[in-house]
Design a protein around this motif. Sequence first.
Motif, mmCIF file in Angstrom:
data_model
loop_
_atom_site.group_PDB
_atom_site.id
_atom_site.type_symbol
_atom_site.label_atom_id
_atom_site.label_comp_id
_atom_site.label_asym_id
_atom_site.label_seq_id
_atom_site.Cartn_x
_atom_site.Cartn_y
_atom_site.Cartn_z
ATOM 1 N N GLY A 191 9.788 21.406 42.407
ATOM 2 C CA GLY A 191 10.541 21.460 41.152
ATOM 3 C C GLY A 191 11.810 20.638 41.233
ATOM 4 O O GLY A 191 12.150 19.876 40.319
ATOM 5 N N ILE A 192 12.522 20.786 42.353
ATOM 6 C CA ILE A 192 13.786 20.055 42.495
ATOM 7 C C ILE A 192 13.539 18.563 42.593
ATOM 8 O O ILE A 192 14.266 17.750 42.008
ATOM 9 C CB ILE A 192 14.576 20.616 43.692
ATOM 10 C CG1 ILE A 192 15.174 21.953 43.269
ATOM 11 C CG2 ILE A 192 15.666 19.656 44.141
ATOM 12 C CD1 ILE A 192 16.010 22.636 44.283
ATOM 13 N N VAL A 193 12.465 18.162 43.319
ATOM 14 C CA VAL A 193 12.132 16.729 43.420
ATOM 15 C C VAL A 193 11.834 16.172 42.021
ATOM 16 O O VAL A 193 12.325 15.098 41.646
ATOM 17 C CB VAL A 193 10.931 16.516 44.367
ATOM 18 C CG1 VAL A 193 10.407 15.090 44.254
ATOM 19 C CG2 VAL A 193 11.350 16.822 45.802
ATOM 20 N N ILE A 194 11.062 16.908 41.219
ATOM 21 C CA ILE A 194 10.744 16.446 39.866
ATOM 22 C C ILE A 194 12.023 16.275 39.042
ATOM 23 O O ILE A 194 12.227 15.264 38.372
ATOM 24 C CB ILE A 194 9.786 17.441 39.172
ATOM 25 C CG1 ILE A 194 8.421 17.439 39.880
ATOM 26 C CG2 ILE A 194 9.630 17.107 37.688
ATOM 27 C CD1 ILE A 194 7.483 18.533 39.412
ATOM 28 N N TYR A 195 12.916 17.266 39.146
ATOM 29 C CA TYR A 195 14.157 17.160 38.387
ATOM 30 C C TYR A 195 14.991 15.969 38.813
ATOM 31 O O TYR A 195 15.554 15.250 37.981
ATOM 32 C CB TYR A 195 14.990 18.440 38.522
ATOM 33 C CG TYR A 195 14.689 19.383 37.402
ATOM 34 C CD1 TYR A 195 14.876 18.968 36.073
ATOM 35 C CD2 TYR A 195 14.198 20.644 37.638
ATOM 36 C CE1 TYR A 195 14.568 19.807 35.037
ATOM 37 C CE2 TYR A 195 13.883 21.487 36.600
ATOM 38 C CZ TYR A 195 14.063 21.064 35.302
ATOM 39 O OH TYR A 195 13.763 21.883 34.274
ATOM 40 N N LEU A 196 15.085 15.777 40.136
ATOM 41 C CA LEU A 196 15.889 14.660 40.632
ATOM 42 C C LEU A 196 15.302 13.346 40.125
ATOM 43 O O LEU A 196 16.037 12.444 39.700
ATOM 44 C CB LEU A 196 15.947 14.680 42.157
ATOM 45 C CG LEU A 196 16.838 15.783 42.740
ATOM 46 C CD1 LEU A 196 16.841 15.710 44.271
ATOM 47 C CD2 LEU A 196 18.263 15.663 42.212
ATOM 48 N N ALA A 197 13.962 13.239 40.134
ATOM 49 C CA ALA A 197 13.319 12.016 39.669
ATOM 50 C C ALA A 197 13.644 11.774 38.196
ATOM 51 O O ALA A 197 14.046 10.664 37.802
ATOM 52 C CB ALA A 197 11.813 12.113 39.880
ATOM 53 N N PHE A 198 13.501 12.788 37.386
ATOM 54 C CA PHE A 198 13.796 12.624 35.964
ATOM 55 C C PHE A 198 15.277 12.322 35.735
ATOM 56 O O PHE A 198 15.639 11.526 34.863
ATOM 57 C CB PHE A 198 13.385 13.868 35.177
ATOM 58 C CG PHE A 198 11.931 13.856 34.776
ATOM 59 C CD1 PHE A 198 11.480 12.935 33.826
ATOM 60 C CD2 PHE A 198 11.030 14.745 35.325
ATOM 61 C CE1 PHE A 198 10.147 12.912 33.459
ATOM 62 C CE2 PHE A 198 9.699 14.719 34.959
ATOM 63 C CZ PHE A 198 9.250 13.805 34.028
#
Lengths: 303, 332
Positions: free
Chosen positions: A36-43
Amino acid sequence: MAERAEPLPARRTWRLSPGVKRLLAMPLRDPFAFAGIVIYLAFALVALSADRLAPVDPMEILFTKAGKVAANMPPSAEFLLGTTNLGRDIYAQLVHGTRSALAVGLSAAVIVATVGTVVGLVSGYFGGWIDALLMRIADMALSLPFLPFVIVLTGFLGAETENIVAAVALLLWPNSARVIRSQVLSLRERAYVEAARVTGANQWRILFVHIAPNILPLSFVYAAIAIGWAIITEASVNFLGFGDPTSVSWGMMLQDAFSSQALSRGQYAWFVPPGLCIILVVVAGFFISRGYEEVFMPRLRGR
Amino acid sequence: MSTLVPKERALLELRDVVKHFPVSRSLSEIVRGRHPVVRALDGITLDIGAGDAIAIVGESGCGKTTLGRLMLKLTEPSGGAIAFDGAALDGLAGESLRAFRRQAQLVFQNPFDALNPRFTIYRAVAEPLLNAGIAKSEHADRVASAFRRVHLPDLERYLDRYPHQLSGGQLQRVVLARALVLGPRFLVADEPVSMLDVSVRAGILALLREVRDAMGLTAVYISHDLALVRYLCERTVVMYLGTVVEDGPTAEIVRNPRHPYTRALVAAVPVPDADQSRSPLPISGNVPDAREPPSGCRFRDRCPHAFARCAEEVPALRTTASGHRVACHLDG
């Protein structure tokens, strides 16, 4: 204290408490939360560098070299995801839509978590008429139908993104407030809260130093959930056509694709990517909240 | 009133203190305008002289913990008056309340719950100093001397730890250090060893005694265990269902109990010799519902000696020849 004590070395006054450490270390232990955190950082990265990733104005009507409107172009090197029926660059819309999605999600999360936490703390700790009043207001907010209320409110106040955020916040704070209130009800009976009273701590110190840190993980859970809800709601409002037609968002893209019958033309590159992005961001929010739930309720760990 | 009233004014005076807790009302009770209450305390009159150590003994639910909380102004009485050092607790607020908090402290039953899990031991013990507005530069010294008082050696090992890293006995010493760090005059200990391993109880009891003697504390020990009280207190108050049934010198109460309930309590104290024959307890049953206590004497439905008068008339707390107070018609 008659006996003379040898002085202690100077103490560091501030340090990370074990709870905060756990909060920060959580993503490392829970693979879902990490994802979840990786996805947020990417966005977040995409949102911050949107102008560089997609220098084209997402609302600009583009023309081919022949001077015709570049409408319904298939994906190509020039238009990565093709163009809309009005000749706008879909890739640029997708990239710039990240900004509004994250802005909506994060601002709703901050408002929901702040209002819910403060109301829950005050309601649970002070009780009495203020508790009754706040909880009846919460009941009223909870009894409103979600999407119709947002549509009506944006209809009255205008379809600006801020109004959608306000409507979402207005509907979501009661959930967090009630759960936090019930947690405060149990925490305030703990012996260490009584100990703080007997050693002369005033009620604000008890509330904010002794009780509030223990419910912070819950606030995070509700903030993460609110991100997903706010983005879904904004997309729904836009998809249903009640949104702001001049702002770029994933929901608006879906609405455009739907109303221009992109599916019948097989323009999958128009509506699949924004749909996937919505799903990714919302799911990432729920993954993170899941991780924080485990921080808060250690009994869930290892299940 | 009582032969135990000291010559000078008592440090803590309780006059006819009543504490009722409202219970939620049923619809029919609302319609009929009734306000049912739990009568946790019903008319407690007690004087505690400066430097005294008194025990409050009774079954769970008899109101002893509520009494302790009232003495520390952690809850307000529904009726009656409490005064500390001549000042009514009722009227304390702001600076006078803070002054009272510096002088009256509490040791908790469960040391595992009495310390904030997010506070280091140092921060927990320094908190009273912070709340009392004592300069930060003095904190380290005062915490260190409080630690010495409770015999926690190797200061450095404990100060930066969190409560979950310590054992029950160590935690109770920390709790005591926190209670003593302001140099109080009055200490309430609510079942201070009941949650601890038997092996560390004696150490904590000896420490409580030592601290009390060294600091000249006035102390109230709340317990259900007469054996423990014998060791710590010169005077014992026996409570039953929100009332005082007997009050006198501990030795006298243990050797020559007057009230049938006290006799039962004394008979229930464990004897180390397993072979020794024991007479069955003179009472049976449970404490009645405090919402609807029996008429007259509250103990009558469990009392082996109850007679007609007990149902009609509440026995007054009378001073007996042996110098203590008993509330029983038999002792009239």
